[in-house]
Design a protein around this motif. Sequence first.
Motif, PDB file in Angstrom:
ATOM      1  N   GLY A   1       0.794  -1.216   0.000  1.00 30.89           N
ATOM      2  CA  GLY A   1       0.000   0.000   0.000  1.00 30.89           C
ATOM      3  C   GLY A   1       0.829   1.269   0.000  1.00 30.89           C
ATOM      4  O   GLY A   1       0.548   2.216  -0.735  1.00 30.89           O
ATOM      5  N   SER A   2       1.864   1.306   0.818  1.00 31.01           N
ATOM      6  CA  SER A   2       2.683   2.509   0.953  1.00 31.01           C
ATOM      7  C   SER A   2       3.977   2.443   0.161  1.00 31.01           C
ATOM      8  O   SER A   2       4.643   3.455  -0.053  1.00 31.01           O
ATOM      9  CB  SER A   2       3.030   2.745   2.422  1.00 31.01           C
ATOM     10  OG  SER A   2       3.875   1.711   2.916  1.00 31.01           O
TER      11      SER A   2
ATOM     12  N   LYS B   1      -0.869  -5.466  -8.600  1.00 32.33           N
ATOM     13  CA  LYS B   1      -1.685  -4.262  -8.767  1.00 32.33           C
ATOM     14  C   LYS B   1      -2.201  -4.085 -10.190  1.00 32.33           C
ATOM     15  O   LYS B   1      -3.297  -3.565 -10.399  1.00 32.33           O
ATOM     16  CB  LYS B   1      -0.875  -3.025  -8.353  1.00 32.33           C
ATOM     17  CG  LYS B   1      -0.591  -2.939  -6.868  1.00 32.33           C
ATOM     18  CD  LYS B   1       0.315  -1.750  -6.568  1.00 32.33           C
ATOM     19  CE  LYS B   1       0.548  -1.604  -5.062  1.00 32.33           C
ATOM     20  NZ  LYS B   1       1.512  -0.520  -4.763  1.00 32.33           N
TER      21      LYS B   1
ATOM     22  N   ASP C   1      -6.914  -5.649   5.180  1.00 38.34           N
ATOM     23  CA  ASP C   1      -6.737  -4.743   4.038  1.00 38.34           C
ATOM     24  C   ASP C   1      -5.293  -4.287   3.836  1.00 38.34           C
ATOM     25  O   ASP C   1      -5.033  -3.378   3.040  1.00 38.34           O
ATOM     26  CB  ASP C   1      -7.636  -3.502   4.168  1.00 38.34           C
ATOM     27  CG  ASP C   1      -9.113  -3.854   4.137  1.00 38.34           C
ATOM     28  OD1 ASP C   1      -9.470  -4.778   3.386  1.00 38.34           O
ATOM     29  OD2 ASP C   1      -9.891  -3.216   4.864  1.00 38.34           O
ATOM     30  N   GLN C   2      -4.357  -4.901   4.531  1.00 34.91           N
ATOM     31  CA  GLN C   2      -2.943  -4.583   4.327  1.00 34.91           C
ATOM     32  C   GLN C   2      -2.268  -5.739   3.605  1.00 34.91           C
ATOM     33  O   GLN C   2      -2.366  -6.891   4.038  1.00 34.91           O
ATOM     34  CB  GLN C   2      -2.226  -4.341   5.653  1.00 34.91           C
ATOM     35  CG  GLN C   2      -0.740  -4.007   5.486  1.00 34.91           C
ATOM     36  CD  GLN C   2       0.012  -3.943   6.808  1.00 34.91           C
ATOM     37  OE1 GLN C   2      -0.488  -4.381   7.845  1.00 34.91           O
ATOM     38  NE2 GLN C   2       1.213  -3.410   6.772  1.00 34.91           N
TER      39      GLN C   2
END
Length: 395
Positions: free
Chosen positions: A44-45, A191, A248-249
């Motif tokens: 995510g990050s 992704k 969700d991570q």
Amino acid sequence: MFGRYLARGGRSLGAVAFLLAAIPVAGAQSFQSAAPYAVLLDSGSGAVLYEKAADELMVPASLAKIATALVAFQEIEQGKMTLDTEISISENAWRKGGGVSGGSTMFALVHSRVKLGDILQGLIVQSGNDAAIALAEAVSGDEANFAKLMTERVRALGLTKSVFRNATGMADPEQKVTARELARLSDHVIKTYPELYKIFGQREFTWNKIRQQNRNPLLAMDIGADGLKTGNVDDSGYGLVGSAVQKDQRLIVVVAGLKNARDRASEGRKLLEWGFRSFEQRQVFGAGETVGEASVYGGEKGRVALRARGPVNLLVPRGSSERLNARIVYRGPLQAPVEEGAQVARLLVTRGEVKTLDIPLYTAEAVKVGSLQQRALDALFEVSTGWIRKALGRS
């Protein structure tokens, strides 16, 4: 709470340095992996939570098939192939990668025609070398040209070190990758091709009446794992690239160079569990917020605001007193005119020697060429850190 530990940086190849607050949280950095090569990436990050020899070249073995799959996914995306496209199994693919080879195989029959959807399952689930070679021949005529294409495709993603010489991962002295680039490649695949990525999580596949289990040991563990690959040749040791999702991570783990399959599975699991347990997410900047400024030479304005495409989030270790060191890096001052939305800088954040964040920054507005008088005044390079200081002062 983010404090105000901030230091102004001078001009150094266009870099503006500042310190993020020391964030008090449990000896996260005491973790050490037994794997000679390891990376744990937060998808995510983009934060790297753990790394060990992450940029050293190593032998990928069948982990190279992630890049093989990437090329196939791109061919489908570009409309050059579909899942129903039939792939011919040449004698070369059968001899080098089929049942007679003694290696990983989907047991495709020589001179048969197999749909690409089945080839991908054979490639990914069973790690079939026959599937990899047949795919390479279908796309590029032969495996050598396909390997060049693999290397070109990962270069286009910004992966500068990895080099491929075949589609299978079979031993070749010139075929090398890094753990960091394998993690970034995997993140891109997940992704960009979420539907095709699901093949990596498929538990089994049957072809030619032979049922085989997915070789990824993480899939059988109750940790949210949903895919990617294992690899092993004599020169590589045992390696694994895996991904798991909890609350969700998504984390992506790479371990390589281990002595056996048991250690590979154990180290992969340990790193994932440690990552989910030991870090918490903090938002430093919201979507559209100014992260900092870049100096502009010869413009109607002397500075231009910089921002990320979306929110800027950091994963920080629970209970650690480490400082996060961050800098905005660009070649400056920028030369007017400057377009709005141009990528001109990067925000880099490190925790000790670990790079935890590296994201592009974009100009928030256009800057036109200024008058002669304005251009004459542009002699001093200086960057305001007020926005960063404000962000770090938030709780």
